[in-house]
Design a protein around this motif. Structure first.
Motif, PDB file in Angstrom:
ATOM      1  N   SER A  37      28.109 -53.275   9.945  1.00 10.44           N
ATOM      2  CA  SER A  37      28.924 -52.359  10.922  1.00 10.44           C
ATOM      3  C   SER A  37      28.594 -52.699  12.220  1.00 10.44           C
ATOM      4  O   SER A  37      27.525 -53.461  12.563  1.00 10.44           O
ATOM      5  CB  SER A  37      28.797 -50.877  10.773  1.00 10.44           C
ATOM      6  OG  SER A  37      27.334 -50.624  10.887  1.00 10.44           O
ATOM      7  N   ARG A  38      29.422 -52.282  13.236  1.00 12.20           N
ATOM      8  CA  ARG A  38      28.984 -52.247  14.625  1.00 12.20           C
ATOM      9  C   ARG A  38      27.612 -51.492  14.937  1.00 12.20           C
ATOM     10  O   ARG A  38      26.968 -51.861  15.546  1.00 12.20           O
ATOM     11  CB  ARG A  38      30.088 -51.953  15.494  1.00 12.20           C
ATOM     12  CG  ARG A  38      31.013 -52.844  15.639  1.00 12.20           C
ATOM     13  CD  ARG A  38      32.372 -51.959  16.554  1.00 12.20           C
ATOM     14  NE  ARG A  38      33.336 -52.959  16.631  1.00 12.20           N
ATOM     15  CZ  ARG A  38      34.865 -52.702  16.426  1.00 12.20           C
ATOM     16  NH1 ARG A  38      34.988 -51.329  16.372  1.00 12.20           N
ATOM     17  NH2 ARG A  38      35.538 -53.481  16.506  1.00 12.20           N
ATOM     18  N   TYR A  39      27.676 -50.270  14.282  1.00 10.65           N
ATOM     19  CA  TYR A  39      26.263 -49.489  14.508  1.00 10.65           C
ATOM     20  C   TYR A  39      25.074 -50.270  13.965  1.00 10.65           C
ATOM     21  O   TYR A  39      24.046 -50.138  14.463  1.00 10.65           O
ATOM     22  CB  TYR A  39      26.323 -48.253  13.794  1.00 10.65           C
ATOM     23  CG  TYR A  39      27.526 -47.430  14.173  1.00 10.65           C
ATOM     24  CD1 TYR A  39      27.262 -46.763  15.620  1.00 10.65           C
ATOM     25  CD2 TYR A  39      28.776 -47.145  13.634  1.00 10.65           C
ATOM     26  CE1 TYR A  39      28.181 -45.991  16.075  1.00 10.65           C
ATOM     27  CE2 TYR A  39      29.588 -46.427  14.397  1.00 10.65           C
ATOM     28  CZ  TYR A  39      29.589 -45.922  15.638  1.00 10.65           C
ATOM     29  OH  TYR A  39      30.610 -45.159  16.042  1.00 10.65           O
ATOM     30  N   GLU A  43      22.013 -51.657  16.333  1.00  5.77           N
ATOM     31  CA  GLU A  43      20.530 -51.098  15.978  1.00  5.77           C
ATOM     32  C   GLU A  43      19.678 -52.740  16.090  1.00  5.77           C
ATOM     33  O   GLU A  43      18.551 -52.769  16.502  1.00  5.77           O
ATOM     34  CB  GLU A  43      20.300 -50.405  14.760  1.00  5.77           C
ATOM     35  CG  GLU A  43      18.854 -50.087  14.264  1.00  5.77           C
ATOM     36  CD  GLU A  43      18.798 -49.311  13.270  1.00  5.77           C
ATOM     37  OE1 GLU A  43      17.919 -49.322  12.218  1.00  5.77           O
ATOM     38  OE2 GLU A  43      19.481 -48.355  12.965  1.00  5.77           O
ATOM     39  N   LEU A  44      20.018 -53.746  15.374  1.00  9.11           N
ATOM     40  CA  LEU A  44      19.479 -55.019  15.316  1.00  9.11           C
ATOM     41  C   LEU A  44      19.199 -55.674  16.603  1.00  9.11           C
ATOM     42  O   LEU A  44      18.194 -56.259  16.746  1.00  9.11           O
ATOM     43  CB  LEU A  44      20.306 -55.935  14.319  1.00  9.11           C
ATOM     44  CG  LEU A  44      20.164 -55.414  12.970  1.00  9.11           C
ATOM     45  CD1 LEU A  44      21.071 -56.365  12.061  1.00  9.11           C
ATOM     46  CD2 LEU A  44      18.624 -55.536  12.431  1.00  9.11           C
ATOM     47  N   SER A  45      20.356 -55.530  17.718  1.00 11.29           N
ATOM     48  CA  SER A  45      20.428 -56.337  18.830  1.00 11.29           C
ATOM     49  C   SER A  45      20.124 -55.322  20.164  1.00 11.29           C
ATOM     50  O   SER A  45      19.634 -55.821  20.826  1.00 11.29           O
ATOM     51  CB  SER A  45      21.810 -56.675  18.969  1.00 11.29           C
ATOM     52  OG  SER A  45      22.670 -55.480  19.315  1.00 11.29           O
ATOM     53  N   GLY A  46      19.725 -54.045  19.938  1.00  9.83           N
ATOM     54  CA  GLY A  46      19.430 -53.090  20.961  1.00  9.83           C
ATOM     55  C   GLY A  46      20.478 -53.222  21.994  1.00  9.83           C
ATOM     56  O   GLY A  46      20.634 -52.614  23.141  1.00  9.83           O
ATOM     57  N   PRO A  64      25.983 -62.362  30.001  1.00  8.41           N
ATOM     58  CA  PRO A  64      25.308 -63.572  29.050  1.00  8.41           C
ATOM     59  C   PRO A  64      24.139 -63.066  28.270  1.00  8.41           C
ATOM     60  O   PRO A  64      24.172 -63.264  27.147  1.00  8.41           O
ATOM     61  CB  PRO A  64      24.935 -64.648  30.021  1.00  8.41           C
ATOM     62  CG  PRO A  64      26.049 -64.645  31.124  1.00  8.41           C
ATOM     63  CD  PRO A  64      26.173 -63.196  31.352  1.00  8.41           C
ATOM     64  N   SER A  65      23.345 -61.975  28.975  1.00  5.74           N
ATOM     65  CA  SER A  65      22.002 -61.627  28.292  1.00  5.74           C
ATOM     66  C   SER A  65      22.627 -60.508  26.897  1.00  5.74           C
ATOM     67  O   SER A  65      21.782 -60.483  26.029  1.00  5.74           O
ATOM     68  CB  SER A  65      21.409 -60.760  28.975  1.00  5.74           C
ATOM     69  OG  SER A  65      22.127 -59.590  29.984  1.00  5.74           O
ATOM     70  N   THR A  66      23.729 -60.197  27.171  1.00 11.42           N
ATOM     71  CA  THR A  66      24.284 -58.957  26.159  1.00 11.42           C
ATOM     72  C   THR A  66      24.887 -60.019  25.061  1.00 11.42           C
ATOM     73  O   THR A  66      24.465 -59.648  23.954  1.00 11.42           O
ATOM     74  CB  THR A  66      25.379 -58.065  26.546  1.00 11.42           C
ATOM     75  OG1 THR A  66      24.844 -57.432  27.764  1.00 11.42           O
ATOM     76  CG2 THR A  66      25.805 -57.470  25.570  1.00 11.42           C
ATOM     77  N   LEU A  67      25.433 -60.975  25.231  1.00 12.81           N
ATOM     78  CA  LEU A  67      25.991 -61.914  24.209  1.00 12.81           C
ATOM     79  C   LEU A  67      24.612 -62.587  23.668  1.00 12.81           C
ATOM     80  O   LEU A  67      24.708 -62.776  22.145  1.00 12.81           O
ATOM     81  CB  LEU A  67      26.787 -62.909  24.581  1.00 12.81           C
ATOM     82  CG  LEU A  67      28.164 -62.578  25.154  1.00 12.81           C
ATOM     83  CD1 LEU A  67      28.967 -63.640  25.815  1.00 12.81           C
ATOM     84  CD2 LEU A  67      29.200 -62.033  23.806  1.00 12.81           C
ATOM     85  N   GLU A  68      23.760 -63.057  24.393  1.00  9.79           N
ATOM     86  CA  GLU A  68      22.633 -63.703  23.861  1.00  9.79           C
ATOM     87  C   GLU A  68      21.793 -62.756  22.678  1.00  9.79           C
ATOM     88  O   GLU A  68      21.520 -63.221  21.802  1.00  9.79           O
ATOM     89  CB  GLU A  68      21.573 -63.871  24.817  1.00  9.79           C
ATOM     90  CG  GLU A  68      20.490 -65.009  24.384  1.00  9.79           C
ATOM     91  CD  GLU A  68      19.480 -65.165  25.473  1.00  9.79           C
ATOM     92  OE1 GLU A  68      18.452 -65.938  25.243  1.00  9.79           O
ATOM     93  OE2 GLU A  68      19.823 -65.009  26.648  1.00  9.79           O
ATOM     94  N   ALA A  69      21.819 -61.267  23.195  1.00 13.91           N
ATOM     95  CA  ALA A  69      21.155 -60.574  22.171  1.00 13.91           C
ATOM     96  C   ALA A  69      21.688 -60.398  21.095  1.00 13.91           C
ATOM     97  O   ALA A  69      20.989 -60.342  20.065  1.00 13.91           O
ATOM     98  CB  ALA A  69      20.892 -59.096  23.087  1.00 13.91           C
TER      99      ALA A  69
END
Length: 83
Positions: A37-39, A43-46, A64-69
């Protein structure tokens, strides 16, 4: 003269080009294929679930940092699952 070791850090999201190459659609495809799920991905990505939703529906241009995470979280889970 001694040559300096010219090492550069290459951005894993844009490969140094400045253009985002992680496909936003691939993030949604991978998340769904993995049964997350998106949730759970949040949780996994922060990264918040709302931000993931906005990325997936192209409501904004992510950093880019969001996509990378997000990509790193998906990669890590794929390795853990052996997929």
């Amino acid at each position: 003269m001694a040559e300096e070791n010219d090492t550069k850090t290459i951005c894993p999201v844009c490969n140094g080009s400045g253009e985002i190459f992680i496909s936003v659609s691939s993030i949604a495809d991978r998340r769904i294929k993995m049964g997350l799920s998106r949730y759970a991905l949040a949780e996994l990505s922060g990264i918040t679930a709302a931000t993931i939703r906005n990325i997936e529906v192209a409501a904004n241009r992510p950093r880019p940092s969001t996509l990378e995470a997000i990509n790193q979280a998906l990669d890590k889970l794929e390795i853990e699952r052996g997929t």
